[in-house]
Design a protein around this motif. Structure first.
Motif, PDB file in Angstrom:
ATOM      1  N   GLU A 108       0.897  -1.329   0.136  1.00 51.40           N
ATOM      2  CA  GLU A 108       0.020  -0.158   0.156  1.00 51.40           C
ATOM      3  C   GLU A 108       0.836   1.424  -0.107  1.00 51.40           C
ATOM      4  OE1 GLU A 108      -3.844   1.974   2.400  1.00 51.40           O
ATOM      5  OE2 GLU A 108      -2.385   0.722   3.514  1.00 51.40           O
ATOM      6  N   TYR A 119       2.663   1.623  -3.387  1.00 49.08           N
ATOM      7  CA  TYR A 119       1.824   1.843  -4.413  1.00 49.08           C
ATOM      8  C   TYR A 119       1.593   3.243  -4.760  1.00 49.08           C
ATOM      9  CZ  TYR A 119      -3.076   2.123  -6.626  1.00 49.08           C
ATOM     10  OH  TYR A 119      -4.121   2.449  -7.421  1.00 49.08           O
ATOM     11  N   LYS A 120       1.562   4.316  -3.556  1.00 48.09           N
ATOM     12  CA  LYS A 120       1.277   5.734  -3.597  1.00 48.09           C
ATOM     13  C   LYS A 120       2.509   6.406  -4.188  1.00 48.09           C
ATOM     14  CE  LYS A 120      -2.139   5.595  -0.207  1.00 48.09           C
ATOM     15  NZ  LYS A 120      -2.459   6.097   1.533  1.00 48.09           N
ATOM     16  N   TYR A 180      -1.972   5.655  -8.633  1.00 50.66           N
ATOM     17  CA  TYR A 180      -2.603   6.387  -7.439  1.00 50.66           C
ATOM     18  C   TYR A 180      -2.698   7.801  -7.756  1.00 50.66           C
ATOM     19  CZ  TYR A 180      -3.317   8.311  -2.827  1.00 50.66           C
ATOM     20  OH  TYR A 180      -3.913   9.227  -1.734  1.00 50.66           O
ATOM     21  N   THR A 181      -1.358   8.372  -8.042  1.00 49.23           N
ATOM     22  CA  THR A 181      -1.582   9.669  -8.531  1.00 49.23           C
ATOM     23  C   THR A 181      -2.386  10.056  -9.827  1.00 49.23           C
ATOM     24  OG1 THR A 181       0.780  10.015  -7.750  1.00 49.23           O
ATOM     25  CG2 THR A 181       0.071  11.766  -9.217  1.00 49.23           C
ATOM     26  N   THR A 189      -5.939   9.978  -8.489  1.00 51.54           N
ATOM     27  CA  THR A 189      -6.335  11.113  -7.710  1.00 51.54           C
ATOM     28  C   THR A 189      -6.392  12.564  -8.394  1.00 51.54           C
ATOM     29  OG1 THR A 189      -4.953  10.179  -5.852  1.00 51.54           O
ATOM     30  CG2 THR A 189      -5.664  12.462  -5.541  1.00 51.54           C
ATOM     31  N   ARG A 237     -10.680   3.466  -7.458  1.00 47.98           N
ATOM     32  CA  ARG A 237     -10.222   4.334  -6.233  1.00 47.98           C
ATOM     33  C   ARG A 237     -10.254   3.512  -4.769  1.00 47.98           C
ATOM     34  NH1 ARG A 237     -11.416   9.470  -4.169  1.00 47.98           N
ATOM     35  NH2 ARG A 237      -8.918  10.072  -4.221  1.00 47.98           N
ATOM     36  N   GLN A 256       1.059  -2.237 -11.331  1.00 46.10           N
ATOM     37  CA  GLN A 256       0.568  -1.269 -12.095  1.00 46.10           C
ATOM     38  C   GLN A 256       0.687  -1.078 -13.576  1.00 46.10           C
ATOM     39  OE1 GLN A 256       1.356   2.643 -10.299  1.00 46.10           O
ATOM     40  NE2 GLN A 256       2.124   1.592  -8.816  1.00 46.10           N
ATOM     41  N   PRO A 275      -7.189   9.965   2.341  1.00 49.38           N
ATOM     42  CA  PRO A 275      -6.528   9.785   1.123  1.00 49.38           C
ATOM     43  C   PRO A 275      -5.459  10.762   0.744  1.00 49.38           C
ATOM     44  CG  PRO A 275      -8.855  10.323   0.802  1.00 49.38           C
ATOM     45  CD  PRO A 275      -8.593  10.298   2.322  1.00 49.38           C
TER      46      PRO A 275
END
Length: 602
Positions: free
Chosen positions: A15, A18-19, A34-35, A38, A146, A153, A205
């Motif tokens: 997790e 991933y960000k 993730y970006t 978002t 989300r 990815q 988040p």
């Protein structure tokens, strides 16, 4: 990769990475899912990505994305009426009718299929992909992208995928029917104990470690699926052996040390069947998600906001009233800010006072830039003025406008056609088996019949009842009534009460019968004007020269015209069929010719 010792370490590690982890899509392009999600979420909702969204201090945000997204949702929408089922048996055509009505009037309403389709279409249009989970009920679940806590990815379903959910106490208790919290399913904590230890806060988040305070207890649960070490399932399992499995875990804070989180298992088991289906209309090599509409319009949105911000800055400058004077001591003698309206002031001899021009003629350049970027965004999104319903310039020919609309739909129909295949696969693999099980239990339901359906059903029920009446008369030693007279009487009986009828599927009637699904896009609503125009032209020809159907050459030409117009010449054959002047006095039907039942008697 080398998996950590426990599923809790694995979920936490994945997790976090991933960000921040970026993948190399091409030589000079990196990408983080993730970006990407978002930023797309922010742009869709009219929020700046890296600036204040405080209403009192924020810059202007002219959202040109949302209107195009709404247009695409509608252009690529699919209605449940477009999903048709066929029985693979020519002698059971009436079963297709019953299944179609059950699907439209019962199954789709009870299970809200429309909302499911709308959800996955919106995900597909927004972000370039949609993910569907089989689920445990009658309807597959549209998984929001989300909701993903981590995944591969480069290939969304190429490796283990984890989801993060927030449950209220009651929502978590409801999962007990799936076996969560049961020691027999690998749980090491009861659900009630986890609820007791839960806090009234959620992970925000926007920033790692930031917590949102909520009004009630919240339980964060991770559901991880995919190929993972066998040791995650049981202590005797091998770390080097990969097993397809599901892990449901959660974390709660240690009372003595709030900075430490304790991982607990709520459910774990092997998985032997396909659980997810993924679709993207515009694939990008080596990237989990294809190109979504928001991504296509990002540049146009950024430069639109830039032009709007510059316009506001110019308006701020133009709103300032500044004076200039050749009297050097004027500002010290006169307090202009404190003056009343129409107050008289004086300057020394020969001195002047005037307003400093603060307005800028360049504002028109930004207005033009805004128009250009908005038009560019519409072209990228396929939302032309004709498709948006904007009035064309005066004098535009109707036929030209009709052709513009027709051609403008093609890109949307192409994307929708790809989605149709995906939807067919979902319904065939997951929905159809469940629906078949429900139908075989026996169902009785109310339907509203169209004119054609009413005529079709009336004819078959009248034929069925008249045949049955004649058989009963023969078996009882009576002379049967005229078959056509019986049919007419039963037609009248069935027609009473209007077009709302009860249909019944008998128990086990569909047992062992193979059903097929096909999505047929009729475009009856969008092309209604064009279809009416074609039919009116054909009707004019019939009214002007009805005798032309007797001419073989004219008939051949008319059939070609009908086929080129997308109409069926078979539908027009009945116009020239000559009916007998009188019915025979007695119609005899041998008992062996009586057809099998073709409709359910209301």
């Amino acid at each position: 990769m080398i998996f950590p010792k426990t599923i809790f370490e694995y979920a936490t590690q994945e997790e976090s990475s991933y960000k921040t982890r970026e993948i190399q899509v091409s030589d000079n392009v990196t990408w983080n899912m993730y970006t990407y999600l978002t930023q797309g979420f922010n742009l869709k909702n009219g929020w700046f990505i890296n600036a204040s969204n405080n209403l009192l201090t924020k810059h202007p945000f002219k959202n040109i994305i949302l209107q195009i997204l709404e247009f695409r949702y509608a252009a690529e929408d699919r209605d449940v009426k477009d999903i048709l089922f066929h029985i693979d048996d020519p002698e059971k055509h009436h079963i297709s009718f019953l299944v179609k009505k059950y699907w439209k009037n019962v199954y789709t309403v009870e299970n809200d299929i429309d909302s499911f389709i709308d959800d996955i279409i919106e995900e597909k249009v927004d972000f370039g992909g949609c993910l569907v989970e089989k689920g445990s009920g009658a309807v597959p679940k549209a998984r929001g992208l989300r909701e993903i806590a981590f995944c591969d990815q480069t290939d969304l379903l190429g490796g283990p995928i984890g989801f993060k959910f927030n449950f209220s106490p009651d929502a978590l208790r409801d999962k007990a029917k799936l076996g969560w919290g049961d020691e027999k399913n690998g749980a090491d904590i009861p659900l009630e104990r986890l609820i007791f230890n839960a806090k009234n806060q959620k992970d925000a988040p926007a920033q790692e470690g930031l917590q949102n305070q909520v009004t009630g207890k919240n339980i964060e649960v991770y559901v991880v699926r995919g190929q993972m070490p066998e040791s995650y399932l049981n202590d005797s399992g091998k770390e080097e052996v990969m097993v397809n499995q599901i892990q449901v875990i959660a974390f709660y804070q240690d009372e003595k040390n709030p900075n430490n989180k304790t991982g607990v298992t709520l459910y774990k088991n092997k998985e032997t069947e396909e659980v997810f289906k993924f679709h993207t209309p515009k694939k990008i090599y080596n990237r989990a998600l294809g190109k979504g509409t928001i991504e296509e319009l990002t540049d146009a949105q950024i430069w639109t906001n830039f032009a709007e911000i510059q316009k506001v800055n110019m308006l701020k400058a133009a709103s300032k009233i500044v004076f200039q004077t050749t009297d050097e001591s004027y500002a010290n003698r006169q307090k202009i800010r404190d003056m009343e309206n129409l107050e008289i002031t004086t300057t020394k001899d020969g001195a002047t006072i005037s307003q400093v021009p603060t307005g800028s003629p360049n504002i028109q350049l930004f207005n033009q830039a805004l128009v250009e970027w908005e038009n560019h965004a519409r072209i990228l999104g396929g939302a032309t003025e004709a498709l948006l319903g904007i009035q064309p310039p005066a004098g535009s020919p109707f036929r030209l406008q009709e052709r513009v609309v027709f051609e403008g739909k093609k890109p949307h129909e192409r994307r929708a056609g790809k989605f149709d295949k995906f939807l067919e696969e979902i319904i065939r693999d997951w929905v159809l088996p469940h629906m078949a099980r429900e139908i075989t239990k026996g169902k009785k339901f109310l339907v509203t019949l169209s004119y054609d359906e009413m005529a079709w059903l009336t004819e078959r029920i009248a034929t069925n009842r008249a045949a049955k009446e004649q058989v009963e008369a023969v078996l009882s030693g009576r002379i049967p009534e005229d078959f056509e007279a019986l049919k007419e009487r039963f037609r009248q009986d069935f027609a009473q009460g209007g077009n709302e009828k009860f249909l019944e599927i008998l128990k086990d009637e569909l047992k062992g019968i193979e059903m097929k699904v096909e999505i047929v896009v009729s475009n009856k609503q969008t092309d209604l004007g064009l279809m009416v125009d074609k039919l009116v032209n054909v009707l004019r020809q019939y009214l002007a020269a009805p005798q032309m159907r007797q001419d073989p050459i004219a008939t051949k030409l008319l059939n070609k015209i009908l086929e080129a117009s997308g109409l069926s010449s078979v539908d027009f054959d009945a116009v020239n069929r000559t009916l007998p002047l009188a019915l025979p006095e007695q119609t005899t039907k041998p008992i062996q010719d009586i057809a099998k039942r073709e409709a359910i008697v209301a």
